[in-house]
Design a protein around this motif. Structure first.
Motif, PDB file in Angstrom:
ATOM      1  N   PRO B 385       0.530  -1.159   0.127  1.00 42.37           N
ATOM      2  CA  PRO B 385      -0.306  -0.165   0.001  1.00 42.37           C
ATOM      3  C   PRO B 385       1.128   1.321  -0.002  1.00 42.37           C
ATOM      4  CG  PRO B 385      -1.139  -1.485   1.545  1.00 42.37           C
ATOM      5  CD  PRO B 385       0.168  -2.336   1.089  1.00 42.37           C
ATOM      6  N   LEU B 386       0.193   2.656  -0.389  1.00 45.51           N
ATOM      7  CA  LEU B 386       1.097   3.428  -0.730  1.00 45.51           C
ATOM      8  C   LEU B 386       1.958   3.920  -1.812  1.00 45.51           C
ATOM      9  CD1 LEU B 386       0.987   4.570   3.045  1.00 45.51           C
ATOM     10  CD2 LEU B 386      -0.475   5.205   1.273  1.00 45.51           C
ATOM     11  N   LEU B 387       1.843   2.558  -2.541  1.00 45.28           N
ATOM     12  CA  LEU B 387       2.847   2.699  -3.754  1.00 45.28           C
ATOM     13  C   LEU B 387       2.368   2.242  -4.637  1.00 45.28           C
ATOM     14  CD1 LEU B 387       5.706   0.980  -2.071  1.00 45.28           C
ATOM     15  CD2 LEU B 387       5.591   3.611  -3.048  1.00 45.28           C
ATOM     16  N   ASN B 388       2.642   2.655  -5.933  1.00 44.65           N
ATOM     17  CA  ASN B 388       1.209   2.841  -7.354  1.00 44.65           C
ATOM     18  C   ASN B 388       0.537   0.380  -7.524  1.00 44.65           C
ATOM     19  OD1 ASN B 388       4.106   1.649  -8.779  1.00 44.65           O
ATOM     20  ND2 ASN B 388       3.921   3.483 -10.151  1.00 44.65           N
ATOM     21  N   GLY B 389       2.431   0.256  -7.556  1.00 41.70           N
ATOM     22  CA  GLY B 389       1.978  -1.316  -7.839  1.00 41.70           C
ATOM     23  C   GLY B 389       0.687  -1.694  -7.139  1.00 41.70           C
ATOM     24  N   PHE B 390       0.304  -0.928  -5.865  1.00 48.87           N
ATOM     25  CA  PHE B 390      -0.674  -1.604  -5.079  1.00 48.87           C
ATOM     26  C   PHE B 390      -2.316  -0.818  -5.979  1.00 48.87           C
ATOM     27  CE2 PHE B 390      -3.645  -0.039  -1.572  1.00 48.87           C
ATOM     28  CZ  PHE B 390      -3.892  -1.428  -1.160  1.00 48.87           C
ATOM     29  N   ILE B 391      -1.945   0.179  -6.253  1.00 49.85           N
ATOM     30  CA  ILE B 391      -3.349   0.280  -6.781  1.00 49.85           C
ATOM     31  C   ILE B 391      -3.849  -0.530  -7.918  1.00 49.85           C
ATOM     32  CG2 ILE B 391      -5.040   2.853  -7.568  1.00 49.85           C
ATOM     33  CD1 ILE B 391      -3.281   4.443  -5.666  1.00 49.85           C
ATOM     34  N   SER B 392      -3.027  -0.803  -9.246  1.00 50.40           N
ATOM     35  CA  SER B 392      -3.511  -1.372  -9.741  1.00 50.40           C
ATOM     36  C   SER B 392      -3.651  -2.962  -9.772  1.00 50.40           C
ATOM     37  CB  SER B 392      -2.483  -1.064 -11.732  1.00 50.40           C
ATOM     38  OG  SER B 392      -1.094  -1.659 -10.521  1.00 50.40           O
ATOM     39  N   LEU B 463      11.846   8.016 -11.162  1.00 46.82           N
ATOM     40  CA  LEU B 463      10.663   7.039 -10.921  1.00 46.82           C
ATOM     41  C   LEU B 463      10.432   6.802  -9.926  1.00 46.82           C
ATOM     42  CD1 LEU B 463      13.024   4.943 -14.154  1.00 46.82           C
ATOM     43  CD2 LEU B 463      10.774   5.692 -13.954  1.00 46.82           C
ATOM     44  N   VAL B 464      11.152   6.353  -9.422  1.00 57.21           N
ATOM     45  CA  VAL B 464      10.601   5.753  -7.560  1.00 57.21           C
ATOM     46  C   VAL B 464      10.108   7.234  -7.273  1.00 57.21           C
ATOM     47  CG1 VAL B 464      11.116   5.527  -5.404  1.00 57.21           C
ATOM     48  CG2 VAL B 464      12.454   3.971  -7.338  1.00 57.21           C
ATOM     49  N   LEU B 465       9.809   8.551  -7.361  1.00 57.71           N
ATOM     50  CA  LEU B 465       9.753   9.230  -7.086  1.00 57.71           C
ATOM     51  C   LEU B 465       7.773   8.911  -7.467  1.00 57.71           C
ATOM     52  CD1 LEU B 465       9.790  12.122  -5.214  1.00 57.71           C
ATOM     53  CD2 LEU B 465       9.692  13.546  -7.287  1.00 57.71           C
ATOM     54  N   ALA B 466       7.975   9.224  -8.719  1.00 55.60           N
ATOM     55  CA  ALA B 466       7.042   8.956  -9.612  1.00 55.60           C
ATOM     56  C   ALA B 466       5.974   7.433  -8.697  1.00 55.60           C
ATOM     57  CB  ALA B 466       6.681   8.135 -10.877  1.00 55.60           C
ATOM     58  N   CYS B 467       6.798   6.519  -8.166  1.00 59.54           N
ATOM     59  CA  CYS B 467       6.040   5.534  -7.535  1.00 59.54           C
ATOM     60  C   CYS B 467       4.834   6.037  -6.564  1.00 59.54           C
ATOM     61  CB  CYS B 467       6.846   4.209  -7.617  1.00 59.54           C
ATOM     62  SG  CYS B 467       7.797   4.087  -8.683  1.00 59.54           S
ATOM     63  N   LEU B 468       6.045   6.195  -5.735  1.00 61.90           N
ATOM     64  CA  LEU B 468       5.146   7.234  -4.276  1.00 61.90           C
ATOM     65  C   LEU B 468       4.526   8.083  -4.548  1.00 61.90           C
ATOM     66  CD1 LEU B 468       8.737   7.641  -2.261  1.00 61.90           C
ATOM     67  CD2 LEU B 468       6.096   7.156  -1.739  1.00 61.90           C
ATOM     68  N   VAL B 469       4.079   9.241  -5.228  1.00 64.24           N
ATOM     69  CA  VAL B 469       3.426   9.810  -5.928  1.00 64.24           C
ATOM     70  C   VAL B 469       2.151   9.257  -6.515  1.00 64.24           C
ATOM     71  CG1 VAL B 469       2.862  11.872  -7.278  1.00 64.24           C
ATOM     72  CG2 VAL B 469       5.315  11.986  -6.543  1.00 64.24           C
ATOM     73  N   VAL B 470       2.673   8.677  -7.246  1.00 58.95           N
ATOM     74  CA  VAL B 470       1.330   7.859  -8.232  1.00 58.95           C
ATOM     75  C   VAL B 470       0.408   6.724  -6.882  1.00 58.95           C
ATOM     76  CG1 VAL B 470       0.093   6.378  -9.753  1.00 58.95           C
ATOM     77  CG2 VAL B 470       2.026   7.913 -10.489  1.00 58.95           C
ATOM     78  N   GLY B 471       1.576   6.935  -5.954  1.00 57.76           N
ATOM     79  CA  GLY B 471       0.471   5.941  -4.402  1.00 57.76           C
ATOM     80  C   GLY B 471      -0.253   6.192  -3.797  1.00 57.76           C
TER      81      GLY B 471
END
Lengths: 114, 980
Positions: B385-392, B463-471
């Protein structure tokens, strides 16, 4: 007349094909030339034979095939004659090179290949 | 200001060319160039977002073959926009990363050139508005990925991996071509807009199934779906920036891109559901399971990529708009976290010298920043949770739960989803815990680990920042982009809510279950794996895709060889016989329908009156032809003479039946051919007649059978052609296009000689091809003879010259002397022939000038002039001719071809198609009215080329005697020196 030309085409073709199937390179070249005559006459005859038609446009003669020879097969054959010459030249040189290279005049370069 | 779309495709390719030309050590210049291009394109795409988000589709049509309806179409909608962003944005980051990753010893121009070309091809795929064009770029990505994977071509695994990737994706690409042909046929157009609108018609079409299978084969091979997944791990031999680019954002995503692109057209059927979901689920499980047991960090990521691609495919296969939205979202998420993970592995590899999980431990002490970044990215991969992979992943779980499909699937799908989630948690843990935590084993590593250069880490951070922001802030950051990207795929967007917290619902429990289960799985497997057990994945580890692939390839090669041995022959006689036989059969089948009686009886056309002279002439001609056949083996000169008789009879026949042009041409060709073959016969040693006599009886019997067979074939062919021509000549033909030429020759071609007008005007293109062939043949002959080694038997002087005693005083002059040979008995012919030359030239000019209106023309004129030159050679000898005349046949050929082509091009200047004729009438004093057509200049080209080609062929052969003489003289000199 048609039958004479048909027979002539037949004889030339038969001679050409027979030589084409022979194992010696020179025979194959001769065969191609003879076959070339036969085929050129055949294409030419597709315009139908005419003894005294005009080959060149003349004033006052209606432009149809009853009064003129068919120019199209002639144009095709003209091209074929020149290309045939080029091919003969090329094959001849390949033949000579092959004879010098392999030491025999068999089409496969090996006497035992028959 | 927006640049046209074409720049997004053309700029990378142009950059690739420039990069290839830069010096080998220009690492900074190379990477700056590539980075600027990628960044420029990415910014350009980003600026287009407001238009695209408003639902606009940007389209650019560049006419290519408008008459065939083929245009180069670029088209950008929301989905293509998202992919372009991925391709170009991650491309820019990869370039920055590669600048620091590639060692100074690597030839970087090649690397960046390939990378940019690949980028261009990938943009081409996503922006194509035409299916064929898309396939073209698709194949280009296969090709450039082959070059990139095999970049370190000194390494065997790189070569093999590259070859495997190319074979698998290339074969899939071929299937895709076939599928696209079918799809275009069904939809009625290859234009993407038309195809996308034709979904219902496509799905209802009887060819839907074969088309679907072919298209899916293309997509599955590219996206490494089961059972084609094996190429991807083997492609890990590529440099890590390549892996980060190809196997996160681009190459493998092309397959799912295609599935999503064609989703509105192909999806919605049971076939789609079973094939796509089936392959996706199998890939998801197999990839995830295998990833747990990898010891190579890149191998682990490769299998996890396979698994995630399987997830995307599954989502697309579910036939639900919401799942398709999730698929698009996961494409985006996977690209971000997987690219950063690959880069992190590259950093570890770069700084420690190994990628083996068993050797790495406790790296967090030495590279804390990298470790943090990689851990966050891995957590995104695991779906924390709180990362982009979680949402998808959450979207996938809820689809798996709420999908209404057949009962079996209904229950199996959530279970599979949770199991796959557990796998991904387990391998993500393995990636982070084993490598960054644990005991410090760094003393045993090849290099002392430390943090990488700051700029090498920068792309990972982004890229990791993107993961965090999206998440954490999905609605704020990604909602609009996702809506824009998914709308073209699903048509009408379903309601979806990108919140992090949806309350305690079933998907959340599934997420928690997979997290807990994954952690348990990891710890359960940890100790046996540490002890060296389970080096290969149980159950599936033994199935070696590479070995299966190789044995398949070997079998294919063997089968090919076998087939060739069975059906092929290298023997010319056999090949020619097959050729003749096939021709015979092809002619006999339609003639059978006519019936033999109708053939023999002839038609109703009025026949010409029989002429005994003509029959007699052909009696002689046929006799000569048969004689030539008889003599061709042992008496070549006789055969040549007899063949010429047949040729001359042919000439007379042409003249007889009102074809003066043909007669003229055949006559001059006949002369030239005879000279040609006589020149050749000089170098063909005599055949002795008694060679075959002494052979055993069996051999002779076999030869007799063979001759009988050939004779019957020859007779069949002759009789067949005779019958055919008889049947044709005795029938009138109802339609012909010849009257067209007769009518147009004078008003449009400006000439009365229709045959000549056809050659230089109506069929001028054909003639251009023909004279090109002639020129090529002449140059080939020349080239072949330059290295010519004559048969040893014919290398010496001919027997006639050998028979002369050296001290004999005679008129016969040594033909090799530099003196003028026009002495003694050669005086008369030499003088005559020299006088003939200007006359012949005049006749040639005459034939040429009248060619447009009377029989004649460039061909005949050229042959006449070259014959006149050849006769000079024959009588005066090579040396004398070349000392007195500056003939350069190659130049004649070149000028001829240039003149003809320039005349043809001239009509462009006047706004007409190639080779359009223009005519003008000129009045000149003395000469009178002159009719000048541009075809005249064309004919000059033909004339020049024919002269040049004929001369070159004949003189090249003639020169052999001079060369032979020189060789002989040298040998004699050497022998004398040896004797001294």
């Amino acid at each position: 007349m048609e039958i004479v030309l048909a027979c002539a085409i037949g004889v030339l073709t038969a001679c050409g094909v027979w030589l084409l199937l022979r194992p010696r390179t020179y025979q194959v070249i001769m065969g191609l030339s003879l076959l070339g005559y036969g085929v050129n006459l055949f294409i030419f005859s597709m315009g139908r034979l005419a003894l005294d038609s005009e080959p060149v446009l003349a004033p006052g003669v209606p432009t149809d095939l009853a009064h003129y020879t068919d120019p199209m097969p002639q144009a095709l054959v003209l091209t074929a004659i020149v290309i045939g010459f080029a091919m003969t030249a090329l094959f001849l040189v390949v033949l000579l090179a092959q004879r010098g290279f392999f030491g025999n005049d068999h089409v496969d370069g090996r006497e035992d290949a028959e | 200001m927006h640049l046209p779309l074409i720049t997004l495709v053309a700029l990378p390719f142009a950059g690739s060319l420039i990069a290839a030309l830069l010096p080998t050590n220009a690492r900074n210049a190379e990477s700056t160039l590539a980075g600027v291009i990628a960044l420029l394109c990415a910014v350009q795409v980003a600026l287009l977002f407001p238009d695209i988000a408003a639902g606009q589709v940007i389209r650019q049509d560049i006419p290519w073959l408008p008459s065939l309806g083929l245009n180069f179409v670029l088209r950008m909608d929301g989905f293509a926009w998202m992919f372009s962003m991925l391709v170009l944005g991650i491309g820019a980051l990869v370039v920055l990363y590669a600048r620091y990753y590639m060692s100074p010893a690597d030839p970087v121009p090649r690397f960046f050139a390939f990378l940019l070309a690949f980028m261009g091809a990938m943009s081409g795929v996503v922006l194509s508005g035409n299916l064929f064009q898309m396939v073209l770029f698709w194949e280009l990505t296969s090709l450039f990925s082959f070059l990139l994977i095999g970049y370190w071509h000194h390494r065997k695994d790189a070569r093999r991996g590259a070859r495997m990737a190319l074979t698998v994706t290339g074969a899939g690409g071929l299937c895709l071509v076939a599928g696209v042909v079918l799809l275009g046929h069904i939809a009625g157009s290859y234009d993407l807009d038309v195809v996308l609108a034709a979904g219902d018609a496509v799905r209802a079409h009887p060819l839907y199934r074969p088309m679907l299978v072919l298209v899916l084969l293309g997509a599955f091979t590219k996206s490494a779906q089961f059972p084609f997944q094996f190429w991807l791990p083997n492609a890990m031999a590529a440099p890590t920036p390549v892996s980060a680019y190809l196997h996160s954002a681009t190459m493998v995503k092309a397959g799912v891109f295609l599935l999503a692109r064609l989703w509105p057209v192909l999806a919605g059927t049971d076939e789609w559901f079973w094939l796509v979901t089936g392959a996706g689920l199998a890939t998801l499980l197999v990839g995830g399971f295998a990833a747990i047991f990898q010891n190579d960090l890149k191998g682990l990521l490769a299998y996890s990529t396979i698994s995630h691609l399987g997830l995307i495919t599954t989502l697309l296969g579910l036939n639900s708009p919401l799942a398709a939205v999730a698929a698009v979202f996961h494409i985006l998420n996977h690209a971000t976290f997987k690219a950063s993970l690959f880069m992190a592995v590259g950093v570890i590899d770069h700084e420690t010298g190994t990628r083996d999980i068993r050797r790495l431990s406790g790296l967090a002490r030495y590279m804390p920043v990298t470790a943090t970044l990689a851990t966050v990215a891995a957590a995104a991969m695991a779906g924390v949770p709180l990362l982009n992979g979680f949402i998808s992943k959450e979207m996938f779980f809820s689809e798996a739960v709420f999908l209404a499909a057949s009962p079996g699937i209904d229950r199996a799908l959530p279970v599979v989803a949770v199991v796959a989630g557990m796998f991904s948690v387990a391998y993500s843990l393995r990636f982070t815990v084993e490598v960054f935590l644990g005991r410090d084993k760094c003393g045993a590593l090849p290099r002392q680990p430390h943090e990488p250069p700051r700029w090498m880490r920068a792309p990972i951070s982004v890229l990791v920042l993107a993961c965090l922001v999206v998440g954490t802030l999905p609605q704020w950051s990604i909602q609009r982009i996702l809506e824009t990207a998914a709308r073209p795929v699903v048509g009408v967007l379903p309601d979806f809510d990108l919140a992090v917290w949806h309350g305690f619902n079933l998907p959340l429990w599934m997420s928690l279950l997979s997290l807990v289960g994954g952690i348990a799985l990891f710890f359960a497997l940890r100790s046996p794996m540490r002890r060296g057990h389970l080096a290969k994945a149980p159950l599936i580890g033994r199935i070696n895709g590479k070995r299966v692939f190789r044995s398949l390839l070997a079998r294919l090669t063997l089968a090919g060889r076998h087939t060739r041995r069975l059906f092929g022959t290298r023997r010319l006689q056999m090949q020619l016989m097959l050729l003749v036989l096939v021709t015979l059969v092809a002619a006999a089948v339609p003639l059978r329908r006519l019936g033999s009686e109708a053939l023999l009886a002839g038609g109703d056309r009025a026949m010409l009156e029989f002429s005994p002279m003509f029959a007699l002439m052909w009696l002689v001609g046929a006799g000569a032809a048969i004689g030539a056949v008889w003599q061709a083996k042992y008496h070549r000169l006789t055969a040549l003479a007899l063949m010429s008789v047949a040729g001359l009879v042919t000439v007379i026949t042409f003249a007889w039946f009102s074809a003066p042009d043909l007669a003229l041409t055949q006559l001059s060709v006949e002369a030239v051919t005879t000279v040609l073959i006589m020149l050749g016969l000089r170098w063909l040693p005599k055949r002795l007649e008694d060679v075959g006599r002494s052979q055993p009886l069996r051999v002779r019997a076999r030869a007799r059978v063979r001759r009988g067979r050939d004779l019957s074939i020859a007779l069949c062919a002759g009789a067949g052609l005779a019958l055919l021509s008889w049947a044709m000549m005795t029938r009138s033909f109802p339609q012909s296009i010849s009257p067209f030429f007769l009518e147009r020759a004078l008003p449009e071609g400006g000439g009365r000689n229709v045959v000549n007008v056809m050659l230089v005007d109506f069929r001028g293109f054909d003639t251009l091809g023909e004279i090109t062939v002639l020129g090529v043949v002449a140059l080939t002959v020349y080239a072949l003879l330059r290295r010519f080694r004559p048969a040893p038997e014919s290398a010496g002087l001919p027997p006639q010259q050998q028979a002369l005693p050296a001290d004999l005083v005679t008129d016969l002059v040594d033909p090799y002397s530099d003196e003028d040979p026009a002495r003694g008995y050669l005086m008369v012919p030499a003088v005559l022939i020299r006088l003939v030359l200007p006359l012949a030239a005049m006749i040639a000019v005459y034939l040429f000038m009248r060619g447009h209106n009377e029989p004649g023309g460039g061909f005949v004129a050229g042959l006449v002039l070259s014959t006149a030159f050849i006769v000079q050679y024959v009588v005066s000898g090579t040396q004398w001719v070349e000392a007195h005349m500056d003939l350069r046949p190659q130049r004649w050929i070149a000028f001829g071809l240039l003149t003809a082509t320039a005349t043809g091009l001239g009509s462009f200047a006047l706004g007409y198609p190639f080779l359009t004729t223009h005519t003008a009438h000129v009045s000149l004093p003395l000469i009178g009215d002159l009719h000048v057509a541009s075809a005249l200049f064309y004919d000059i080209g033909v004339f020049l080329l024919v002269v040049g080609a004929t001369l070159l062929i004949l003189t090249a052969l003639g020169h052999q005697s001079v060369r032979g003489r020189r060789v002989r003289d040298n040998e004699e000199d050497e022998r004398k020196e040896g004797a001294h």
